[in-house]
Design a protein around this motif. Structure first.
Motif, PDB file in Angstrom:
ATOM      1  N   ASN A   8     -17.595 -43.890 140.569  1.00 35.17           N
ATOM      2  CA  ASN A   8     -17.729 -43.541 139.209  1.00 35.17           C
ATOM      3  C   ASN A   8     -19.219 -42.749 138.928  1.00 35.17           C
ATOM      4  O   ASN A   8     -20.075 -43.366 139.747  1.00 35.17           O
ATOM      5  CB  ASN A   8     -17.691 -44.440 138.255  1.00 35.17           C
ATOM      6  CG  ASN A   8     -17.615 -44.235 136.774  1.00 35.17           C
ATOM      7  OD1 ASN A   8     -16.773 -43.266 136.414  1.00 35.17           O
ATOM      8  ND2 ASN A   8     -18.719 -44.766 136.115  1.00 35.17           N
ATOM      9  N   GLN A   9     -19.265 -41.957 138.127  1.00 31.34           N
ATOM     10  CA  GLN A   9     -20.395 -41.257 137.687  1.00 31.34           C
ATOM     11  C   GLN A   9     -20.605 -41.080 136.201  1.00 31.34           C
ATOM     12  O   GLN A   9     -19.563 -40.271 135.862  1.00 31.34           O
ATOM     13  CB  GLN A   9     -20.729 -39.956 138.531  1.00 31.34           C
ATOM     14  CG  GLN A   9     -22.194 -39.633 138.229  1.00 31.34           C
ATOM     15  CD  GLN A   9     -22.578 -38.460 139.185  1.00 31.34           C
ATOM     16  OE1 GLN A   9     -22.765 -38.807 140.346  1.00 31.34           O
ATOM     17  NE2 GLN A   9     -22.382 -37.233 139.004  1.00 31.34           N
ATOM     18  N   PRO A  10     -21.161 -41.834 135.310  1.00 30.14           N
ATOM     19  CA  PRO A  10     -20.955 -41.477 133.974  1.00 30.14           C
ATOM     20  C   PRO A  10     -21.430 -40.132 133.605  1.00 30.14           C
ATOM     21  O   PRO A  10     -22.569 -39.644 134.066  1.00 30.14           O
ATOM     22  CB  PRO A  10     -22.140 -42.758 133.354  1.00 30.14           C
ATOM     23  CG  PRO A  10     -22.032 -43.677 134.503  1.00 30.14           C
ATOM     24  CD  PRO A  10     -22.109 -42.648 135.563  1.00 30.14           C
ATOM     25  N   PHE A  11     -20.965 -39.507 132.664  1.00 29.93           N
ATOM     26  CA  PHE A  11     -21.130 -37.840 132.320  1.00 29.93           C
ATOM     27  C   PHE A  11     -22.110 -37.875 131.149  1.00 29.93           C
ATOM     28  O   PHE A  11     -21.614 -38.827 130.212  1.00 29.93           O
ATOM     29  CB  PHE A  11     -19.566 -37.400 131.916  1.00 29.93           C
ATOM     30  CG  PHE A  11     -20.050 -35.941 131.605  1.00 29.93           C
ATOM     31  CD1 PHE A  11     -20.538 -34.905 132.046  1.00 29.93           C
ATOM     32  CD2 PHE A  11     -19.405 -35.671 130.267  1.00 29.93           C
ATOM     33  CE1 PHE A  11     -20.820 -33.821 131.903  1.00 29.93           C
ATOM     34  CE2 PHE A  11     -19.536 -34.421 129.842  1.00 29.93           C
ATOM     35  CZ  PHE A  11     -20.461 -33.338 130.587  1.00 29.93           C
ATOM     36  N   LEU A  12     -22.941 -37.143 131.494  1.00 28.66           N
ATOM     37  CA  LEU A  12     -23.696 -37.065 129.917  1.00 28.66           C
ATOM     38  C   LEU A  12     -23.591 -35.592 129.334  1.00 28.66           C
ATOM     39  O   LEU A  12     -23.622 -34.506 130.110  1.00 28.66           O
ATOM     40  CB  LEU A  12     -25.437 -37.111 130.484  1.00 28.66           C
ATOM     41  CG  LEU A  12     -25.720 -38.421 131.006  1.00 28.66           C
ATOM     42  CD1 LEU A  12     -27.009 -38.531 131.359  1.00 28.66           C
ATOM     43  CD2 LEU A  12     -25.478 -39.586 130.215  1.00 28.66           C
ATOM     44  N   THR A  13     -23.381 -35.585 127.989  1.00 29.28           N
ATOM     45  CA  THR A  13     -22.873 -34.324 127.575  1.00 29.28           C
ATOM     46  C   THR A  13     -24.119 -33.292 127.299  1.00 29.28           C
ATOM     47  O   THR A  13     -23.947 -32.143 127.240  1.00 29.28           O
ATOM     48  CB  THR A  13     -21.937 -34.552 126.149  1.00 29.28           C
ATOM     49  OG1 THR A  13     -23.278 -34.897 125.252  1.00 29.28           O
ATOM     50  CG2 THR A  13     -21.043 -35.576 126.441  1.00 29.28           C
ATOM     51  N   HIS A 181     -17.615 -48.820 128.097  1.00 31.95           N
ATOM     52  CA  HIS A 181     -18.231 -48.933 129.341  1.00 31.95           C
ATOM     53  C   HIS A 181     -18.511 -47.985 130.208  1.00 31.95           C
ATOM     54  O   HIS A 181     -17.388 -46.881 129.945  1.00 31.95           O
ATOM     55  CB  HIS A 181     -17.512 -50.309 130.013  1.00 31.95           C
ATOM     56  CG  HIS A 181     -18.145 -50.776 131.308  1.00 31.95           C
ATOM     57  ND1 HIS A 181     -18.014 -50.262 132.425  1.00 31.95           N
ATOM     58  CD2 HIS A 181     -19.257 -51.547 131.426  1.00 31.95           C
ATOM     59  CE1 HIS A 181     -18.857 -50.961 133.414  1.00 31.95           C
ATOM     60  NE2 HIS A 181     -19.473 -51.673 132.716  1.00 31.95           N
ATOM     61  N   GLU A 182     -19.382 -48.044 130.955  1.00 30.99           N
ATOM     62  CA  GLU A 182     -19.794 -46.764 131.811  1.00 30.99           C
ATOM     63  C   GLU A 182     -18.519 -46.024 132.726  1.00 30.99           C
ATOM     64  O   GLU A 182     -18.825 -44.973 133.118  1.00 30.99           O
ATOM     65  CB  GLU A 182     -20.991 -46.889 132.497  1.00 30.99           C
ATOM     66  CG  GLU A 182     -20.864 -47.737 133.677  1.00 30.99           C
ATOM     67  CD  GLU A 182     -22.066 -47.619 134.576  1.00 30.99           C
ATOM     68  OE1 GLU A 182     -21.790 -47.986 135.853  1.00 30.99           O
ATOM     69  OE2 GLU A 182     -23.339 -47.360 134.080  1.00 30.99           O
ATOM     70  N   THR A 183     -17.578 -47.099 133.049  1.00 32.97           N
ATOM     71  CA  THR A 183     -16.703 -46.573 133.621  1.00 32.97           C
ATOM     72  C   THR A 183     -15.549 -45.861 132.883  1.00 32.97           C
ATOM     73  O   THR A 183     -14.487 -45.444 133.356  1.00 32.97           O
ATOM     74  CB  THR A 183     -15.924 -47.788 134.352  1.00 32.97           C
ATOM     75  OG1 THR A 183     -15.587 -48.892 133.663  1.00 32.97           O
ATOM     76  CG2 THR A 183     -16.923 -48.447 135.388  1.00 32.97           C
ATOM     77  N   LYS A 184     -15.586 -45.788 131.701  1.00 34.30           N
ATOM     78  CA  LYS A 184     -14.511 -45.305 130.873  1.00 34.30           C
ATOM     79  C   LYS A 184     -14.481 -43.756 130.684  1.00 34.30           C
ATOM     80  O   LYS A 184     -15.694 -43.256 130.964  1.00 34.30           O
ATOM     81  CB  LYS A 184     -14.425 -45.853 129.531  1.00 34.30           C
ATOM     82  CG  LYS A 184     -14.157 -47.404 129.630  1.00 34.30           C
ATOM     83  CD  LYS A 184     -12.990 -47.733 130.331  1.00 34.30           C
ATOM     84  CE  LYS A 184     -12.728 -49.400 130.308  1.00 34.30           C
ATOM     85  NZ  LYS A 184     -13.632 -50.277 131.156  1.00 34.30           N
ATOM     86  N   CYS A 188     -20.974 -45.520 126.462  1.00 35.07           N
ATOM     87  CA  CYS A 188     -22.341 -45.665 125.876  1.00 35.07           C
ATOM     88  C   CYS A 188     -22.980 -46.748 126.640  1.00 35.07           C
ATOM     89  O   CYS A 188     -23.915 -47.305 126.117  1.00 35.07           O
ATOM     90  CB  CYS A 188     -22.081 -46.036 124.458  1.00 35.07           C
ATOM     91  SG  CYS A 188     -21.467 -47.269 123.974  1.00 35.07           S
ATOM     92  N   GLY A 189     -22.667 -46.821 127.979  1.00 33.08           N
ATOM     93  CA  GLY A 189     -23.209 -47.847 128.663  1.00 33.08           C
ATOM     94  C   GLY A 189     -22.534 -49.130 128.755  1.00 33.08           C
ATOM     95  O   GLY A 189     -21.535 -49.446 129.423  1.00 33.08           O
ATOM     96  N   GLU A 190     -22.591 -49.938 127.580  1.00 33.39           N
ATOM     97  CA  GLU A 190     -21.918 -51.104 127.177  1.00 33.39           C
ATOM     98  C   GLU A 190     -21.595 -50.835 125.627  1.00 33.39           C
ATOM     99  O   GLU A 190     -22.462 -50.368 124.851  1.00 33.39           O
ATOM    100  CB  GLU A 190     -22.488 -52.268 127.418  1.00 33.39           C
ATOM    101  CG  GLU A 190     -22.921 -52.752 128.920  1.00 33.39           C
ATOM    102  CD  GLU A 190     -21.695 -53.487 129.306  1.00 33.39           C
ATOM    103  OE1 GLU A 190     -20.599 -53.558 128.816  1.00 33.39           O
ATOM    104  OE2 GLU A 190     -21.804 -53.741 130.624  1.00 33.39           O
ATOM    105  N   PHE A 244     -25.685 -42.567 121.321  1.00 35.89           N
ATOM    106  CA  PHE A 244     -25.295 -42.275 122.560  1.00 35.89           C
ATOM    107  C   PHE A 244     -24.060 -41.809 122.276  1.00 35.89           C
ATOM    108  O   PHE A 244     -23.464 -41.112 122.875  1.00 35.89           O
ATOM    109  CB  PHE A 244     -25.636 -43.221 123.561  1.00 35.89           C
ATOM    110  CG  PHE A 244     -25.383 -42.880 125.090  1.00 35.89           C
ATOM    111  CD1 PHE A 244     -24.108 -42.638 125.426  1.00 35.89           C
ATOM    112  CD2 PHE A 244     -26.631 -42.590 125.825  1.00 35.89           C
ATOM    113  CE1 PHE A 244     -23.954 -42.444 126.808  1.00 35.89           C
ATOM    114  CE2 PHE A 244     -26.543 -42.457 127.052  1.00 35.89           C
ATOM    115  CZ  PHE A 244     -25.235 -41.956 127.665  1.00 35.89           C
ATOM    116  N   LEU A 245     -23.211 -43.015 121.637  1.00 39.07           N
ATOM    117  CA  LEU A 245     -21.581 -42.701 121.878  1.00 39.07           C
ATOM    118  C   LEU A 245     -21.008 -41.601 121.140  1.00 39.07           C
ATOM    119  O   LEU A 245     -20.329 -40.750 121.414  1.00 39.07           O
ATOM    120  CB  LEU A 245     -21.034 -44.148 120.990  1.00 39.07           C
ATOM    121  CG  LEU A 245     -19.571 -43.949 121.099  1.00 39.07           C
ATOM    122  CD1 LEU A 245     -18.788 -43.903 122.410  1.00 39.07           C
ATOM    123  CD2 LEU A 245     -19.092 -45.330 120.291  1.00 39.07           C
TER     124      LEU A 245
END
Length: 378
Positions: A8-13, A181-184, A188-190, A244-245
């Motif tokens: 997984n790698q969280p995406f930043l818009t 969560h960052e895996t979704k 937004c981290g948590e 962030f969310l």
């Protein structure tokens, strides 16, 4: 050194830092500010949920649900065994007895047709988990609940922008909980959110959310002072998290489209192995949409899965298994009634999740599929 493909790698818009800066400049950093309202309104407007409350996690949202349902010691709560511990813990904390249900043969979600056999006079709630963002058969669930007078909570942690017969998941049960969560898909981290669909619970949910006070009503000018009026806790996140969310929510459609492309490409790339019955691919019932939260494959047994994980790791690809059946956990094994939950155990042993995130490239995905194919040649 060869490039590694993470699970997984969280995406930043690209707008997260901008909105966080706006929150900082406002000097109002605690919860329930402008960005919190924007996020909650987004869900209420887009999906027509009755009331939404951001929380610091999906676990917190489920804890609020357990309080709202007035779960007491001795109450029974039915839920699938194949789920994360956060589905169960909020009800355990209120003294409930968890009655674990098996999964479906064709999907890791709860076996809806087995729920009714678990109902007793002590049953207070049914908690369904929309595994991988794929809906449970909610007509069956709601019919059982209505006939027996029990509550329904949707654990929609993985189910943002997913539907059941055209109805958004999270909007069918009496209450629902989402995760960021960052895996979704949206992160937004948590973070999490409680959805209140039963209008009678709306006012109290806000009080529980605000530490048991009517502070929100005070700031709306509905009361001239606020105080401690009920049980509660500090469930709301800061404005920084909400900012962030909100940046993520603005990009929901683009994120969903890209994830769907990756999901379909996996299906195509692994179809030959499935047709030769080397693996099983995910099943999506006709009543459910696919929000591309997760792509998993099913192997024949735990040994084969472990071998494939090792093979992928040796090729710098991280793939992971998922839940361990909660009825077999050290904490609850002695409390379980002893019923065999065959399919839950099967998913525990055989399910393998493949990397799926926005920035997964086509060459990376081709490599993953080819590496899995190579495993079955030898």
């Amino acid at each position: 050194m060869e490039h590694k493909i993470p699970f997984n790698q969280p995406f930043l818009t690209g707008k997260e830092a901008q909105y966080i800066q706006e929150a900082l400049q406002s000097r109002k950093l605690a919860g329930n500010g402008t960005f919190t309202q924007k996020c909650q309104n987004y869900f209420q407007d887009r999906y027509h949920f009755h009331k939404c409350l951001l929380t610091t996690s999906c676990t917190d949202a489920l804890e609020m649900a357990a309080i709202l349902l007035e779960i007491q010691p001795g109450d029974e709560v039915i839920m699938p065994s194949y789920t994360f511990v956060s589905t169960a813990n909020p009800f355990i904390l209120r003294g409930a007895k968890i009655v674990f249900a098996d999964s479906r043969a064709d999907h890791p979600g709860i076996d809806e047709k087995g729920i009714e056999d678990l109902i007793t006079t002590k049953t207070k709630a049914i908690v369904v988990v929309h595994y991988a963002g794929v809906a449970c058969d909610m007509d069956i669930v709601m019919d059982i609940a209505n006939r027996h007078g029990v509550w329904v909570v949707e654990d929609a942690a993985q189910a943002i922008d997913a539907y059941y017969k055209g109805k958004p998941l999270g909007g069918i049960g009496h209450l629902a909980a989402f995760s960021f969560h960052e895996t979704k898909n949206i992160v937004c981290g948590e973070g999490g959110m409680l959805v209140v669909n039963d209008k009678k619970m709306a006012k109290r949910s806000e009080i529980i959310w605000e530490k048991g006070t009517n502070r929100s009503a005070f700031f709306r000018g509905e009361v001239d002072k606020y105080g401690w009026v009920d049980v509660g806790s500090s469930f709301l996140p800061s404005e920084i998290i909400a900012a962030f969310l909100y940046a993520q929510l603005e990009d929901l459609e683009r994120i969903q489209q890209k994830r769907a492309q990756i999901w379909k490409a996996y299906c195509q790339g692994l179809q030959d192995l499935a047709s030769r019955e080397k693996i099983r691919l995910p099943f999506i019932p006709a009543f459910a949409s696919n929000n591309a939260h997760m792509f998993y494959i099913l192997l024949k047994n735990q040994e084969e899965r472990s071998a494939l994980i090792g093979h992928l790791k040796s090729n710098n690809i991280q793939a992971v298994f998922h839940y361990l059946s909660l009825h077999e956990s050290p904490f609850y094994k002695e409390k379980h009634a002893g019923r065999n939950l065959v399919y839950s155990d099967q998913y525990t042993d055989c399910l393998l999740r493949l990397p799926l995130f926005f920035e997964l490239t086509e060459p990376e995905q081709h490599k993953i599929s080819a590496t899995i194919q190579h495993f079955f040649i030898h």
